[in-house]
Design an enzyme around this catalytic site. Structure first.
Site, mmCIF file in Angstrom:
data_model
loop_
_atom_site.group_PDB
_atom_site.id
_atom_site.type_symbol
_atom_site.label_atom_id
_atom_site.label_comp_id
_atom_site.label_asym_id
_atom_site.label_seq_id
_atom_site.Cartn_x
_atom_site.Cartn_y
_atom_site.Cartn_z
ATOM 1 N N LYS A 101 0.931 -1.091 -0.312
ATOM 2 C CA LYS A 101 -0.117 -0.127 -0.038
ATOM 3 C C LYS A 101 0.917 1.239 0.070
ATOM 4 O O LYS A 101 1.584 1.300 0.881
ATOM 5 C CB LYS A 101 -0.850 0.128 1.239
ATOM 6 N N GLY A 162 -7.952 9.571 9.002
ATOM 7 C CA GLY A 162 -8.593 9.765 10.347
ATOM 8 C C GLY A 162 -9.509 10.687 10.933
ATOM 9 O O GLY A 162 -9.870 10.894 11.953
ATOM 10 N N ALA A 188 -9.436 5.738 3.367
ATOM 11 C CA ALA A 188 -9.314 7.014 4.137
ATOM 12 C C ALA A 188 -10.633 7.808 4.355
ATOM 13 O O ALA A 188 -11.355 8.188 3.253
ATOM 14 C CB ALA A 188 -8.241 7.786 4.026
ATOM 15 N N GLY A 189 -10.995 8.149 5.428
ATOM 16 C CA GLY A 189 -12.037 9.125 5.784
ATOM 17 C C GLY A 189 -13.635 8.550 6.068
ATOM 18 O O GLY A 189 -14.095 9.337 6.631
ATOM 19 N N ALA A 210 -9.410 2.041 8.997
ATOM 20 C CA ALA A 210 -8.860 1.598 10.209
ATOM 21 C C ALA A 210 -9.343 2.226 11.428
ATOM 22 O O ALA A 210 -9.994 1.700 12.189
ATOM 23 C CB ALA A 210 -7.108 1.661 10.198
ATOM 24 N N THR A 211 -9.055 3.753 11.351
ATOM 25 C CA THR A 211 -9.541 4.391 12.291
ATOM 26 C C THR A 211 -11.095 4.385 13.031
ATOM 27 O O THR A 211 -11.369 4.304 14.129
ATOM 28 C CB THR A 211 -9.350 5.874 12.159
#
Lengths: 256, 66
Positions: A101, A162, A188-189, A210-211
Protein backbone atom coordinates in the site's frame (compact mmCIF):
# COMPACT_ATOMS: atom_id res chain seq x y z
CA UNK A 1 -26.36 -17.37 2.66
CA UNK A 2 -23.72 -15.58 0.68
CA UNK A 3 -25.49 -13.92 -2.19
CA UNK A 4 -23.73 -10.61 -2.08
CA UNK A 5 -20.06 -11.51 -2.41
CA UNK A 6 -20.93 -13.23 -5.67
CA UNK A 7 -17.91 -12.05 -7.55
CA UNK A 8 -14.51 -12.36 -5.91
CA UNK A 9 -12.34 -9.28 -5.84
CA UNK A 10 -9.08 -9.81 -7.73
CA UNK A 11 -6.16 -7.41 -7.24
CA UNK A 12 -3.05 -7.98 -9.33
CA UNK A 13 -4.10 -11.56 -10.06
CA UNK A 14 -4.61 -12.29 -6.37
CA UNK A 15 -8.05 -13.20 -5.00
CA UNK A 16 -9.13 -11.10 -2.03
CA UNK A 17 -11.79 -12.90 -0.02
CA UNK A 18 -13.39 -9.86 1.62
CA UNK A 19 -14.17 -6.46 0.16
CA UNK A 20 -13.43 -4.89 3.54
CA UNK A 21 -9.70 -4.28 3.89
CA UNK A 22 -8.71 -3.15 7.35
CA UNK A 23 -5.84 -1.40 9.03
CA UNK A 24 -4.31 -2.23 12.39
CA UNK A 25 -3.41 1.28 13.54
CA UNK A 26 -5.10 2.87 16.52
CA UNK A 27 -6.22 -0.27 18.36
CA UNK A 28 -5.70 -0.02 22.11
CA UNK A 29 -4.00 -3.42 22.22
CA UNK A 30 -3.69 -6.66 20.29
CA UNK A 31 -6.65 -8.30 22.06
CA UNK A 32 -9.00 -5.52 20.96
CA UNK A 33 -7.50 -5.65 17.49
CA UNK A 34 -7.99 -9.40 17.23
CA UNK A 35 -11.68 -9.21 18.10
CA UNK A 36 -12.20 -6.40 15.61
CA UNK A 37 -10.37 -8.20 12.81
CA UNK A 38 -12.39 -11.36 13.34
CA UNK A 39 -15.68 -9.41 13.43
CA UNK A 40 -14.75 -7.55 10.24
CA UNK A 41 -14.30 -10.75 8.24
CA UNK A 42 -11.29 -9.15 6.55
CA UNK A 43 -8.71 -11.21 4.70
CA UNK A 44 -6.20 -8.44 4.02
CA UNK A 45 -4.87 -6.01 6.61
CA UNK A 46 -2.31 -3.23 6.58
CA UNK A 47 0.73 -2.88 8.80
CA UNK A 48 3.40 -0.18 8.97
CA UNK A 49 7.18 -0.67 8.91
CA UNK A 50 9.12 0.73 11.86
CA UNK A 51 12.34 0.16 13.78
CA UNK A 52 12.09 -3.04 15.77
CA UNK A 53 11.45 -2.57 19.44
CA UNK A 54 12.35 -5.35 21.88
CA UNK A 55 9.15 -4.65 23.81
CA UNK A 56 6.65 -5.09 20.95
CA UNK A 57 8.68 -7.54 18.85
CA UNK A 58 6.70 -9.02 15.95
CA UNK A 59 3.36 -9.25 17.79
CA UNK A 60 1.07 -7.90 15.10
CA UNK A 61 2.60 -10.21 12.49
CA UNK A 62 2.15 -13.20 14.76
CA UNK A 63 -1.50 -12.22 15.25
CA UNK A 64 -2.21 -11.88 11.53
CA UNK A 65 -0.51 -15.19 10.81
CA UNK A 66 -2.57 -16.92 13.48
CA UNK A 67 -5.80 -15.45 12.08
CA UNK A 68 -4.85 -16.39 8.51
CA UNK A 69 -5.06 -12.76 7.36
CA UNK A 70 -2.80 -11.67 4.53
CA UNK A 71 -0.52 -8.75 5.34
CA UNK A 72 -0.49 -5.54 3.31
CA UNK A 73 2.54 -3.44 4.29
CA UNK A 74 2.21 0.30 3.86
CA UNK A 75 4.75 3.06 3.42
CA UNK A 76 3.11 5.35 5.99
CA UNK A 77 5.34 8.16 7.16
CA UNK A 78 7.16 8.49 3.85
CA UNK A 79 7.31 11.96 2.32
CA UNK A 80 9.38 11.29 -0.81
CA UNK A 81 9.42 8.67 -3.54
CA UNK A 82 12.91 7.57 -2.44
CA UNK A 83 11.75 6.93 1.15
CA UNK A 84 8.69 5.04 -0.03
CA UNK A 85 10.65 2.84 -2.42
CA UNK A 86 13.16 1.91 0.31
CA UNK A 87 10.36 1.20 2.80
CA UNK A 88 8.53 -0.98 0.28
CA UNK A 89 11.69 -2.96 -0.42
CA UNK A 90 12.27 -3.49 3.30
CA UNK A 91 8.67 -4.61 3.71
CA UNK A 92 9.05 -7.12 0.89
CA UNK A 93 12.19 -8.47 2.53
CA UNK A 94 10.67 -8.66 6.02
CA UNK A 95 7.22 -9.94 5.10
CA UNK A 96 7.89 -11.90 1.91
CA UNK A 97 5.11 -10.21 -0.05
CA UNK A 98 5.18 -8.11 -3.20
CA UNK A 99 2.00 -6.29 -2.14
CA UNK A 100 2.44 -2.71 -1.01
CA UNK A 101 0.00 0.00 0.00
CA UNK A 102 1.90 2.98 -1.32
CA UNK A 103 1.53 6.12 0.77
CA UNK A 104 3.56 9.24 0.09
CA UNK A 105 2.06 12.14 1.99
CA UNK A 106 2.83 15.81 1.59
CA UNK A 107 2.60 17.01 5.18
CA UNK A 108 1.54 15.91 8.64
CA UNK A 109 -1.34 18.33 8.95
CA UNK A 110 -3.39 17.04 6.02
CA UNK A 111 -1.71 13.68 5.36
CA UNK A 112 -2.84 14.22 1.78
CA UNK A 113 -0.92 12.31 -0.90
CA UNK A 114 1.85 14.18 -2.71
CA UNK A 115 0.79 13.36 -6.27
CA UNK A 116 4.18 13.94 -7.87
CA UNK A 117 6.16 11.82 -5.43
CA UNK A 118 3.38 9.20 -5.43
CA UNK A 119 3.40 8.70 -9.18
CA UNK A 120 7.20 8.57 -9.24
CA UNK A 121 7.30 5.94 -6.48
CA UNK A 122 4.50 3.92 -8.10
CA UNK A 123 6.38 3.72 -11.37
CA UNK A 124 9.62 2.63 -9.68
CA UNK A 125 7.89 -0.03 -7.59
CA UNK A 126 5.92 -1.45 -10.53
CA UNK A 127 9.19 -1.70 -12.46
CA UNK A 128 10.70 -3.51 -9.47
CA UNK A 129 7.95 -6.16 -9.55
CA UNK A 130 5.69 -4.94 -6.76
CA UNK A 131 1.90 -5.19 -6.77
CA UNK A 132 1.24 -1.54 -6.03
CA UNK A 133 -1.93 -0.27 -4.32
CA UNK A 134 -1.54 3.50 -4.12
CA UNK A 135 -3.35 5.68 -1.60
CA UNK A 136 -4.31 8.61 -3.79
CA UNK A 137 -6.30 11.80 -3.90
CA UNK A 138 -9.89 11.69 -5.17
CA UNK A 139 -8.54 12.93 -8.48
CA UNK A 140 -9.69 11.06 -11.59
CA UNK A 141 -6.69 12.24 -13.60
CA UNK A 142 -4.14 11.06 -11.06
CA UNK A 143 -6.00 7.76 -10.69
CA UNK A 144 -5.78 7.25 -14.44
CA UNK A 145 -2.05 8.00 -14.45
CA UNK A 146 -1.44 5.57 -11.59
CA UNK A 147 -3.26 2.89 -13.54
CA UNK A 148 -1.24 3.74 -16.66
CA UNK A 149 2.08 3.17 -14.87
CA UNK A 150 0.87 -0.27 -13.83
CA UNK A 151 -0.72 -0.02 -10.39
CA UNK A 152 -2.87 -3.05 -9.53
CA UNK A 153 -5.60 -0.90 -7.95
CA UNK A 154 -6.25 2.73 -7.14
CA UNK A 155 -7.24 3.78 -3.63
CA UNK A 156 -8.75 7.26 -3.54
CA UNK A 157 -9.49 8.94 -0.24
CA UNK A 158 -13.00 9.85 0.82
CA UNK A 159 -11.55 12.56 3.09
CA UNK A 160 -8.23 12.95 4.95
CA UNK A 161 -6.87 10.05 7.00
CA UNK A 162 -8.43 9.68 10.41
CA UNK A 163 -10.98 12.48 9.99
CA UNK A 164 -14.13 10.37 9.72
CA UNK A 165 -15.56 13.02 7.40
CA UNK A 166 -16.86 10.43 4.96
CA UNK A 167 -16.86 10.86 1.19
CA UNK A 168 -16.55 14.59 0.49
CA UNK A 169 -16.64 14.34 -3.29
CA UNK A 170 -18.80 11.40 -4.34
CA UNK A 171 -18.87 12.60 -7.92
CA UNK A 172 -15.09 12.32 -8.20
CA UNK A 173 -15.23 8.80 -6.79
CA UNK A 174 -17.88 7.92 -9.40
CA UNK A 175 -15.69 9.34 -12.16
CA UNK A 176 -12.70 7.32 -10.95
CA UNK A 177 -14.86 4.18 -10.92
CA UNK A 178 -16.23 4.92 -14.38
CA UNK A 179 -12.77 5.27 -15.88
CA UNK A 180 -10.81 2.64 -13.97
CA UNK A 181 -9.76 -0.66 -15.45
CA UNK A 182 -8.35 -1.81 -12.12
CA UNK A 183 -10.16 -2.20 -8.78
CA UNK A 184 -11.03 1.00 -6.93
CA UNK A 185 -10.66 0.87 -3.14
CA UNK A 186 -12.10 3.75 -1.11
CA UNK A 187 -9.29 4.41 1.34
CA UNK A 188 -9.44 6.88 4.22
CA UNK A 189 -12.07 9.14 5.72
CA UNK A 190 -14.77 6.61 6.53
CA UNK A 191 -16.37 7.38 9.88
CA UNK A 192 -19.38 5.13 10.10
CA UNK A 193 -21.15 2.28 8.34
CA UNK A 194 -23.38 4.33 6.03
CA UNK A 195 -20.26 5.86 4.46
CA UNK A 196 -18.75 2.44 3.77
CA UNK A 197 -22.04 1.42 2.14
CA UNK A 198 -22.03 4.64 0.11
CA UNK A 199 -18.53 3.88 -1.20
CA UNK A 200 -19.72 0.53 -2.48
CA UNK A 201 -22.91 2.03 -3.93
CA UNK A 202 -20.74 4.51 -5.83
CA UNK A 203 -19.12 1.50 -7.46
CA UNK A 204 -15.97 1.01 -5.43
CA UNK A 205 -14.71 -2.56 -5.39
CA UNK A 206 -13.64 -2.47 -1.75
CA UNK A 207 -13.24 -0.22 1.26
CA UNK A 208 -10.09 0.19 3.34
CA UNK A 209 -10.53 1.59 6.83
CA UNK A 210 -8.82 1.52 10.19
CA UNK A 211 -9.56 4.42 12.49
CA UNK A 212 -13.34 4.14 12.15
CA UNK A 213 -13.10 0.71 13.75
CA UNK A 214 -10.04 0.83 15.98
CA UNK A 215 -10.98 4.13 17.63
CA UNK A 216 -14.72 3.42 17.89
CA UNK A 217 -16.05 3.05 21.41
CA UNK A 218 -16.69 -0.62 20.63
CA UNK A 219 -14.27 -1.66 17.86
CA UNK A 220 -15.60 -5.21 17.56
CA UNK A 221 -19.16 -4.03 17.07
CA UNK A 222 -18.14 -1.34 14.57
CA UNK A 223 -16.07 -3.89 12.65
CA UNK A 224 -19.17 -6.03 12.32
CA UNK A 225 -21.19 -3.00 11.22
CA UNK A 226 -18.61 -2.20 8.55
CA UNK A 227 -18.68 -5.75 7.26
CA UNK A 228 -22.46 -5.60 6.87
CA UNK A 229 -22.26 -2.14 5.30
CA UNK A 230 -19.74 -3.18 2.67
CA UNK A 231 -21.81 -6.25 1.81
CA UNK A 232 -25.02 -4.21 1.70
CA UNK A 233 -23.51 -1.47 -0.42
CA UNK A 234 -22.05 -3.96 -2.86
CA UNK A 235 -25.36 -5.82 -3.14
CA UNK A 236 -27.29 -2.57 -3.65
CA UNK A 237 -24.89 -1.41 -6.35
CA UNK A 238 -25.35 -4.61 -8.28
CA UNK A 239 -29.09 -4.87 -7.60
CA UNK A 240 -29.69 -1.78 -9.73
CA UNK A 241 -31.31 0.99 -7.73
CA UNK A 242 -34.46 2.76 -8.91
CA UNK A 243 -34.07 6.04 -10.75
CA UNK A 244 -34.66 9.18 -8.69
CA UNK A 245 -37.98 10.90 -9.47
CA UNK A 246 -39.19 14.39 -8.78
CA UNK A 247 -42.80 13.51 -7.89
CA UNK A 248 -44.23 10.70 -5.86
CA UNK A 249 -45.17 7.40 -7.43
CA UNK A 250 -47.78 5.36 -5.56
CA UNK A 251 -46.65 1.95 -4.49
CA UNK A 252 -50.20 0.78 -3.76
CA UNK A 253 -52.92 0.24 -6.40
CA UNK A 254 -55.27 3.15 -7.06
CA UNK A 255 -58.74 3.01 -5.45
CA UNK A 256 -61.39 2.18 -8.09
CA UNK B 1 34.37 -0.11 15.79
CA UNK B 2 31.34 2.10 16.29
CA UNK B 3 28.17 1.52 14.30
CA UNK B 4 24.71 2.94 14.72
CA UNK B 5 21.87 0.44 14.98
CA UNK B 6 18.39 1.95 14.89
CA UNK B 7 19.84 5.25 15.99
CA UNK B 8 21.76 3.91 18.99
CA UNK B 9 25.57 3.64 19.12
CA UNK B 10 27.01 0.13 19.39
CA UNK B 11 30.57 -1.10 19.64
CA UNK B 12 31.16 -4.12 17.38
CA UNK B 13 34.24 -6.07 16.35
CA UNK B 14 36.12 -4.57 13.42
CA UNK B 15 35.11 -7.41 11.08
CA UNK B 16 31.46 -7.39 12.19
CA UNK B 17 28.74 -8.33 9.70
CA UNK B 18 25.06 -7.46 9.46
CA UNK B 19 24.34 -10.72 11.27
CA UNK B 20 26.54 -9.56 14.16
CA UNK B 21 24.66 -6.28 14.35
CA UNK B 22 21.37 -8.19 14.55
CA UNK B 23 22.74 -10.38 17.30
CA UNK B 24 23.84 -7.27 19.21
CA UNK B 25 20.24 -6.07 19.48
CA UNK B 26 18.83 -9.59 19.87
CA UNK B 27 16.65 -9.19 16.78
CA UNK B 28 14.25 -12.03 16.00
CA UNK B 29 15.12 -14.23 13.03
CA UNK B 30 11.86 -13.67 11.15
CA UNK B 31 9.72 -10.73 10.13
CA UNK B 32 12.54 -8.22 9.94
CA UNK B 33 14.45 -6.42 7.21
CA UNK B 34 17.76 -4.59 7.25
CA UNK B 35 19.07 -1.52 5.48
CA UNK B 36 22.68 -0.37 5.78
CA UNK B 37 23.34 3.24 4.83
CA UNK B 38 20.01 3.38 2.99
CA UNK B 39 20.42 0.16 1.00
CA UNK B 40 18.49 -3.05 1.62
CA UNK B 41 20.68 -6.01 2.58
CA UNK B 42 18.94 -9.24 1.64
CA UNK B 43 18.54 -11.91 4.28
CA UNK B 44 20.80 -14.28 2.33
CA UNK B 45 23.61 -11.73 2.56
CA UNK B 46 23.39 -10.88 6.28
CA UNK B 47 26.17 -13.24 7.34
CA UNK B 48 28.56 -12.21 4.58
CA UNK B 49 28.01 -8.44 4.49
CA UNK B 50 30.72 -6.65 6.48
CA UNK B 51 29.90 -3.34 8.09
CA UNK B 52 32.07 -0.27 7.70
CA UNK B 53 32.92 1.89 10.72
CA UNK B 54 30.11 4.35 11.47
CA UNK B 55 27.66 2.42 9.30
CA UNK B 56 23.99 3.25 9.92
CA UNK B 57 22.05 0.02 10.32
CA UNK B 58 18.26 0.12 10.29
CA UNK B 59 16.33 -2.96 11.44
CA UNK B 60 12.62 -2.80 10.69
CA UNK B 61 9.60 -4.94 11.35
CA UNK B 62 5.85 -4.64 10.92
CA UNK B 63 3.91 -2.74 13.57
CA UNK B 64 0.28 -1.72 13.93
CA UNK B 65 -0.50 0.95 11.38
CA UNK B 66 -2.54 2.04 8.42
Amino acid sequence: MDVVQDETLVVGGRKIGSRLITGTGGAANLEVLERALVASGTTLTTVAMRRIDARTGTGVLDLLRRLGIEVLPNTAGCRTAAEAVLTARLAREALETDLVKLEVVADERTLLPDPIELLDAAEQLVDDGFTVLPYTNDDPVLARKLEQVGCAAVMPLGSPIGTGLGIRNPHNIEMIVAEAGVPVVLDAGIGTASEAAQAMELGCDAVLLATAVTRAADPERMAHAMRLAVEAGYAARHAGRIPRRYWAQASSPEID
Amino acid sequence: MKVEINGAAHDLADEATVADALAAIEAPGKGIAVAVDGQVVRRADWASTRLAANAAVEVLTAVQGG
